[in-house]
Design a protein around this motif. Structure first.
Motif, PDB file in Angstrom:
ATOM      1  N   ARG A  48       0.826  -1.198   0.000  1.00  0.00           N
ATOM      2  CA  ARG A  48       0.000   0.000   0.000  1.00  0.00           C
ATOM      3  C   ARG A  48       0.864   1.254   0.000  1.00  0.00           C
ATOM      4  NH1 ARG A  48      -2.411   1.042   5.247  1.00  0.00           N
ATOM      5  NH2 ARG A  48      -0.762   2.595   5.308  1.00  0.00           N
ATOM      6  N   TYR A 104       2.445   2.130  -3.400  1.00  0.00           N
ATOM      7  CA  TYR A 104       1.491   2.680  -4.371  1.00  0.00           C
ATOM      8  C   TYR A 104       1.724   4.179  -4.514  1.00  0.00           C
ATOM      9  CZ  TYR A 104      -2.812   3.898  -6.721  1.00  0.00           C
ATOM     10  OH  TYR A 104      -3.715   4.375  -7.642  1.00  0.00           O
ATOM     11  N   VAL A 140      -5.137   2.513 -10.869  1.00  0.00           N
ATOM     12  CA  VAL A 140      -4.914   1.636  -9.715  1.00  0.00           C
ATOM     13  C   VAL A 140      -4.540   0.230 -10.174  1.00  0.00           C
ATOM     14  CG1 VAL A 140      -5.835   0.948  -7.500  1.00  0.00           C
ATOM     15  CG2 VAL A 140      -6.770   2.954  -8.622  1.00  0.00           C
ATOM     16  N   TYR A 175      -0.844  -1.388  -9.328  1.00  0.00           N
ATOM     17  CA  TYR A 175      -0.748  -2.592  -8.500  1.00  0.00           C
ATOM     18  C   TYR A 175      -0.294  -3.786  -9.332  1.00  0.00           C
ATOM     19  CZ  TYR A 175      -2.372  -1.079  -3.907  1.00  0.00           C
ATOM     20  OH  TYR A 175      -2.452  -0.494  -2.674  1.00  0.00           O
ATOM     21  N   PHE A 235     -18.572   8.124   2.224  1.00  0.00           N
ATOM     22  CA  PHE A 235     -17.929   6.852   2.082  1.00  0.00           C
ATOM     23  C   PHE A 235     -16.937   6.718   3.228  1.00  0.00           C
ATOM     24  CE2 PHE A 235     -14.168   4.736   0.463  1.00  0.00           C
ATOM     25  CZ  PHE A 235     -14.701   3.483   0.322  1.00  0.00           C
ATOM     26  N   LEU A 290     -10.962   2.670  -2.083  1.00  0.00           N
ATOM     27  CA  LEU A 290     -10.838   1.269  -1.663  1.00  0.00           C
ATOM     28  C   LEU A 290      -9.880   0.526  -2.578  1.00  0.00           C
ATOM     29  CD1 LEU A 290     -14.262  -0.142  -0.435  1.00  0.00           C
ATOM     30  CD2 LEU A 290     -12.252   0.586   0.846  1.00  0.00           C
ATOM     31  N   GLU A 335      -7.380   1.929  -4.143  1.00  0.00           N
ATOM     32  CA  GLU A 335      -6.039   2.408  -3.810  1.00  0.00           C
ATOM     33  C   GLU A 335      -5.493   1.717  -2.564  1.00  0.00           C
ATOM     34  OE1 GLU A 335      -5.984   6.904  -5.659  1.00  0.00           O
ATOM     35  OE2 GLU A 335      -6.743   6.617  -3.646  1.00  0.00           O
ATOM     36  N   PHE A 336      -6.408   1.308  -1.687  1.00  0.00           N
ATOM     37  CA  PHE A 336      -5.987   0.523  -0.532  1.00  0.00           C
ATOM     38  C   PHE A 336      -5.626  -0.907  -0.947  1.00  0.00           C
ATOM     39  CE2 PHE A 336      -8.322   3.377   2.677  1.00  0.00           C
ATOM     40  CZ  PHE A 336      -7.135   3.907   3.151  1.00  0.00           C
ATOM     41  N   GLY A 337      -5.772  -1.216  -2.199  1.00  0.00           N
ATOM     42  CA  GLY A 337      -5.327  -2.510  -2.701  1.00  0.00           C
ATOM     43  C   GLY A 337      -6.412  -3.559  -2.805  1.00  0.00           C
TER      44      GLY A 337
END
Lengths: 749, 76
Positions: free
Chosen positions: A107, A110, A259, A263, A502, B26, B28-30
């Motif tokens: 994390r 990233y 993203v 990742y 959220f 969420l 980005e939190f993986g």
């Protein structure tokens, strides 16, 4: 950009990292005490800069903790603006140090991959190496450095390990920019990028070549970043919008492209670099603590105990200190009065300046204590748990779990409560919390409640158990709390309608508190209160003093006659003592003591006459027609206006208006005077119904300039404090009107 | 099956999102397709949930967890 001052020549190094990675510790170790805390222009995000000493000093910028450069919060927006050079007068930093939690690589990296894409030299510092080793992780640092293409350093900042090497790397002048991007987007998105980069290059040539890619990517994923370019590169903005529409029509999930791409590159990289020696299933110390502190029964109990402790501290431990401050202010005023000749300048100094400063400083004990406890909760990681526990309950009223502590602190005082809302990550939750916090009954309302409940409400017991007055007191607190919840629901439904709330919050590992850091954070935040809100509170204090002091009015003939006759009696008595052989000075002192109460009475009468004819008194008379339907006469109206300095001021204002001199809230004299007061037709001014109407008015009205000042500081505009004042005063008026008129109709007047 | 259907201690692999505009934060939190997620515990009043993803603890609400589709139960 041809600035020649010393600062622009300094090498500027930005620190960035996820929240809870020890970034502030690194910043403190690098800069020592040579720090400056300010604000970024126009926003309330803290700007922390410091100086790293050496042959060539280096400026270190501590950026707000961020999970991503694609902004989700104001903090993250600022971080990106600083790194990308979007802020006026803030060129891009020369070097970025990414602080990474070594026990949580994926994390954290990233964010690093995003920083790499800016094309600035980057150093990666793997912090908390000790924690990673404890967790059984072994990290191949040279392989990581090779894969990322930038220097990678191990660090345990809390034990000062690795700092020397980090400083050496920061001082290096031969660091090259981070390498070109080594990952790709999904092809449907990737093919759109070069053309967009070209449009940006043509329209905004100032954007460095290597930064174009991430600017384009930011616009694809973030609406706020897209809006930014509407002004600076409208053609580019339109072009991006077109591409977005086209991708959407083809069902390409372009917002997820970044993203997934990052990742996709990162996950295999981390798998290569990090080896796990222990089984993942092993519960860490932190997990075991959580099993207790977020336990179904023990968790809420423990949290209630913590709250009780904070409440107790802010409510009662602060009181002796506040008393000392208040008596010092009075003592200082007295000392000034005996030192300087009586007159307007001395009055201004004592009643305006000294008490104005007092009005600011008196909040400090509560603020310091609250910020100490908040700092402790944040630093240990318990703050996130408290939000985790309370979120369910608070979400029912439109808030999140994080609002519990700020709202409960507001029972002591809304000032620290509103400042505590800074710990909320979601800006909307933070704003709603700020807007409703002043409805919680603060300690300044307590003396007002005490005076009017003791004077006008019956003393009997309910069901033979609870005193009626105690119940009344409790109802005041309940009314404020219920209204705060109603207000937050309404704000959520109406003002912030449609905005999704959220919730995703990291539960960081527990850790031992670092008291030095908590202490400095407490000092920084309190300083911000004194400097920013203090100015407004101080200014308003002087204005309110002027309103009560002007225009200067000569006492009425009756009061003047009283003083003349008292002076005559004084002279006669002194003369008669003198004829008995007593020295003149001794005689006048003796008679002065003898006649002190007589003179106090005359002073009080003069002060009462003065305030009645002052601007405040005139405002009271002017407001009377508006306030009469609530049961308030001109004196109460004037008292309510003076109470704007601070709620408890209504008591000293009423004491002056009723010519009883300086008294406290339990003064029998003031109580009797209030009870005895009548309208010209003989009706009593104060009835139990008037008292209830006034009490409710004080529960709901925003009678506190300090709250407005701090709300202005925290929201950075007068808009929200204005809304706050209007809705609370409106509520107060409405409730008091209904209570008084309803009561009268039922014959309770 | 969604993440909201798991019991504390259970693990599963993310398949994707029920919503076509999932919260970027969420991700980005993986939390991405292929990621292993584990429910650690529920908050004392039943919501939110403490989940473990990529080695760290994250707290999310059930309504958001219900948007995360799972492939299958993780072999324990």
């Amino acid at each position: 950009m041809a600035k020649t001052d010393v600062h622009s020549k300094l090498k500027r190094v930005a620190l960035i990292g996820n929240p809870n990675v020890g970034k502030t510790t690194v910043f403190n170790v690098l800069t020592g005490m040579r720090q400056k805390v300010g604000n970024y222009p126009g926003v309330t995000v803290e700007k922390k800069t410091g100086r790293m000493d050496g042959e060539v000093p280096i400026e270190i910028i501590d950026l707000p903790g961020s999970y991503s450069l694609s902004p989700k919060s104001l903090d993250e927006r600022i971080a990106y603006d600083v790194l990308s050079g979007h802020l006026a007068n803030e060129p891009r930093p020369d070097l970025v140090v990414c602080i990474v939690d070594a026990s949580n690589m994926e994390r954290n990296l990233y964010l690093v991959t995003q920083v790499l894409d800016l094309g600035i030299p980057v150093i990666v510092a793997l912090n908390m190496m000790d924690a990673a080793e404890e967790a059984g992780l072994s990290i191949d640092l040279s392989l990581l450095s090779e894969k990322l293409g930038v220097p990678v350093l191990p660090l345990t900042a809390s034990r000062n390990e690795g700092i020397g090497k980090l400083k050496y790397q920061i001082r290096r002048t031969d660091l090259s920019p981070a390498p070109e991007r080594m990952w790709t987007l999904m092809s449907a998105v990737e093919v759109e990028i070069p053309a967009l980069m070209q449009v940006l290059a043509d329209e905004a040539p100032k954007v460095p070549e290597r930064q174009r890619f991430i600017e384009v990517l930011q616009c694809l994923t973030s609406d706020t970043m897209l809006d930014y370019w509407t002004r600076w590169a409208p053609k580019f903005q339109k072009e991006v919008q077109l591409v977005r529409d086209r991708l959407l029509a083809n069902k390409v999930p372009y917002q997820q492209a970044e993203v997934i791409g990052r990742y996709g590159w990162l996950s295999p990289l981390v798998a290569q670099v990090v080896t796990r020696k222990k089984n993942i299933g092993d519960a860490s110390v932190s997990d075991r603590i959580d099993a207790v502190l977020t336990h179904r029964i023990f968790g809420p109990l423990f949290f209630a105990m913590i709250l009780l402790l904070i409440f107790q501290a802010v409510f009662s431990w602060a009181t002796p200190l506040m008393d000392i401050i208040e008596s010092s202010v009075i003592g200082l005023g007295g000392a000034i009065r005996t030192t300087f000749p009586a007159g307007m300048a001395t009055d201004l100094l004592v009643d305006g300046v000294v008490s104005g400063v007092g009005n600011v400083v008196v909040f400090l004990p509560q603020i310091l204590l609250l910020f100490f406890f908040l700092g402790l909760m944040e630093d240990t990681g318990y703050m996130a748990r408290s939000a985790f526990i309370m979120d369910r309950i608070m979400s029912r009223v439109g808030l999140g779990g994080g609002s519990v502590v700020p709202l409960l602190s507001s029972f002591a005082c809304a000032i620290p409560g509103i400042m505590a809302a800074r710990t909320l990550a979601n800006p909307k939750d933070r704003l709603i919390t700020i807007m409703v916090a002043p409805l919680m009954s603060c300690s300044a309302r307590l003396p007002v409640y005490t005076l009017f409940i003791a004077a006008f409400l019956p003393t009997g017991k309910v069901l033979g158990l609870i005193t009626f007055q105690g119940l009344a007191m409790f109802s005041m607190y309940l009314l404020g709390t219920v209204m705060a919840f109603v207000a937050s629901l309404v704000l959520k439904r109406i003002v912030f309608k449609g905005e999704s709330s959220f919730f995703a919050m990291e539960l960081p590992p527990y850790r031992m508190p670092r008291f030095k850091q908590i202490f400095w954070r407490m000092i920084d935040r309190s300083k911000a209160f004194v400097i920013r809100a203090g100015k407004i509170i101080f200014g308003m204090s002087i204005i309110l003093w002027g309103l009560a002091r002007f225009p200067i009015t000569d006492p009425s003939p009756e009061i003047a006659a009283l003083r003349i006759s008292a002076d005559q009696v004084f002279e006669q008595k002194v003369d008669s003592l003198s004829t008995l052989g007593v020295a003149y000075a001794a005689a006048s002192e003796q008679i002065g003591i003898e006649m002190a109460s007589k003179y106090r009475h005359i002073d009080a009468a003069e002060a009462g006459f003065q305030i009645e004819h002052s601007f405040i008194g005139k405002i009271g008379h002017t407001l009377e027609p508006v306030m009469r339907p609530l049961g308030f006469d001109w004196k109460l109206s004037a008292g309510i206006v003076s109470a704007f300095a601070a709620r408890e001021v209504i008591i000293s204002a009423l004491a002056t208006l009723y010519s009883v001199g300086d008294v406290g809230d339990d003064s029998p004299l003031l109580r009797e005077k209030l009870k005895a007061d009548t309208y010209p037709n003989g009706d009593p001014v104060y009835t139990p119904l008037v008292a209830v109407s006034l009490l409710v008015f004080f529960v709901l009205a925003l009678q506190c300039m300090s709250t407005l000042a701090i709300a202005k500081r925290e929201t950075n505009s007068w808009k929200w404090p204005a809304v706050m004042w209007l809705y609370m005063t409106g509520l107060a008026y409405l409730f008091s009107l209904v209570i008084y008129q309803g009561g009268m109709a039922l014959g309770w007047g | 099956m969604t993440l909201a259907d798991l019991k504390p201690g259970e693990r599963a692999i993310v398949k994707g999102w029920a919503n076509s505009f999932p919260p970027v934060r969420l991700m980005e939190f993986g939390i991405l397709p292929g990621t292993v997620v584990e429910i650690v515990r529920f908050a004392p009043f039943g919501d939110p949930i403490d989940i473990k993803v990529r080695g760290f603890h994250l707290s999310i609400r059930k309504e958001d967890a219900a948007q995360i589709m799972l492939i299958e139960e993780y072999p324990t």
